[in-house]
Design a protein around this motif. Structure first.
Motif: not given
Lengths: 289, 289
Positions: B8-27
């Motif tokens: 998560f990047d929780v910042g003053g303009s917005k919050t972004r989240a990214r979920l990956i598996d153990a191999g690094g693939t964005v899911i």
């Protein structure tokens, strides 16, 4: 002609009033708390009535004579939109009332009611010019965008330098150490201070900056020399825009003057009177010369 | 080792989240509104849960698998007193949670989780250094006392210049005219704007200042050159304090870089990843090399 004149200086730190007779003799004075249109018109009216009542009581004037008083008041923040109208719609017990900005009465007081300019160097900095029936201000637009060369500006520069000295971007000097000592040399404490700091809080560092500049601290000198350049430019602009004379006022003025060029200082005149004197001129008082 | 990582990047303009598996693939990815500890811990928790839920839903992960997610979050304002403790006492449904400042995750992202430094030049300016197990920041103490070389600092300088051009203390330039045009060239309108202006409002003038500097406006150039000197000093300090490498980030960085000395630019490395990548490193993700 009024029988008495009552002048007010309603400012951000306190309200002062002075009552004189038609010959110019002071017959009563009064004080009240701070007033500024930002605090509301009711507040301004309240301090005017309170300081006025003190003056009248001190003078021993009877209620029936209050209607023979001409009143003039300089009010901080009067140029705020709608403020002058709102004040003029209030009832006061005097024969006449006239309102002007704090800059206008300071200027009138400095030059005995004649054309001239005043540059006020205190917590903030601003100039007021009265010339051939026109009056205008230069600077004083608010902190941090304006108020160059003021106490608040000196304090801001010193705080900036002190924080950079803490994180390694600049060398510490006796000035930066004296400032960071107030925060136990800890950046988070300085940040917490800044979160709440008002211009007067920044300006509280100005005497320290002047002390260190006079003791040849390299950074303090550069901060004060930069402020002096802004003050010089203020004064040049005042004359370029037509003012026949210029006086300095404000708490920082006596300490800043030695840092100005001698040729600039030679163009200045001493203030003849204070802002309450100016408010009395505003009310219509003219000394018999 | 966790089966999934959620950054998560929780910042003053917005919050972004990214979920990956153990191999690094964005899911899965998710977004939510702004978050900062200044808005309250409840608010931060709310945006974390909201952006997290979006990511998990997008990934099609079942509720029973949520306990296999390791979560890392960079939070604006985490260094505020008591904020980290308060967040760590909140319940989250993940296998593990770890919190860091927004500077830390930006730095981790820029250098693939290795030691290094990042200088962020956007609305504000601040550096984060991670070196031999120690991490610290330089600058970013808040506007107007800090944030040298930032968008807000450019905007403040430009507004100061524009107001002085209006009152005759300095010559108008195309930059000052472009700025005062936004206020119909009327000082009271500019003051009213300033009364309410936040750092991001000042920073909104930064692209204009850069445009005019690139077009050789004399004052715009001097403002940008002064900012560039501050950025140079930031970078020198970063290396003096031991960082093995340094990257630039933030919206103003690409426009400021051409104004830095070529020898300074030659010392910089490009950022390998963004702050959310850094949050995934924080959560424990390590790419298989």
């Amino acid at each position: 002609m009024a029988r008495y004149y009552l002048g007010f200086d309603v400012g951000g730190s306190k309200t002062r009033a002075r009552l004189i007779d038609a010959g110019g003799t002071v017959i009563g004075t009064g004080e009240a708390g701070p007033g500024n249109t930002r605090m509301g018109i009711d507040r301004v009216k309240q301090v005017l009535l309170e300081a006025g009542r003190h003056s009248i009581t001190a003078a021993g004037i009877s209620d029936s004579e209050i209607g023979e008083i001409a009143m003039g008041a300089g009010i901080a923040g009067l140029s705020r939109e709608g403020a002058r109208n709102a004040l003029e719609n209030e009832d006061f017990p005097y024969a006449a009332t006239i309102f002007a900005t704090d800059g206008m009465i300071a200027n009138l007081g400095a030059h005995g009611g004649q054309d001239g300019a005043i540059l006020i160097i205190g917590t903030g900095s601003s100039a007021h010019v009265l010339h051939e029936g026109k009056s205008f201000t230069i600077g004083g637009y608010g902190f941090p965008i304006s108020d160059e060369g003021s106490g608040a500006a000196l304090g801001l520069s010193a705080m900036r330098h002190a924080l950079r000295a803490l994180d390694g971007r600049t060398k510490p000097t006796p000035l930066s150490s004296a400032i960071t000592a107030r925060f136990s040399h800890e950046t988070p404490r300085a940040i917490a201070w800044m979160d709440e700091a008002r211009p007067a809080d920044y300006a509280s560092f100005a005497p320290l900056v002047m002390d260190f500049a006079e003791a040849d601290d390299e950074i303090a000198r550069s901060i004060v020399e930069d402020a002096a350049r802004h003050i010089e430019r203020f004064i040049e602009t005042i004359f370029e825009r037509g003012a026949p004379r210029c006086a300095l006022a404000g708490g920082l003025a006596p300490r800043m003057e030695p840092w100005l060029k001698a040729r600039t200082v030679a163009r200045l005149v001493p203030a003849q009177g204070d802002p309450v004197d100016g408010a009395l001129y505003l009310a219509g008082y003219r000394p018999q010369r």
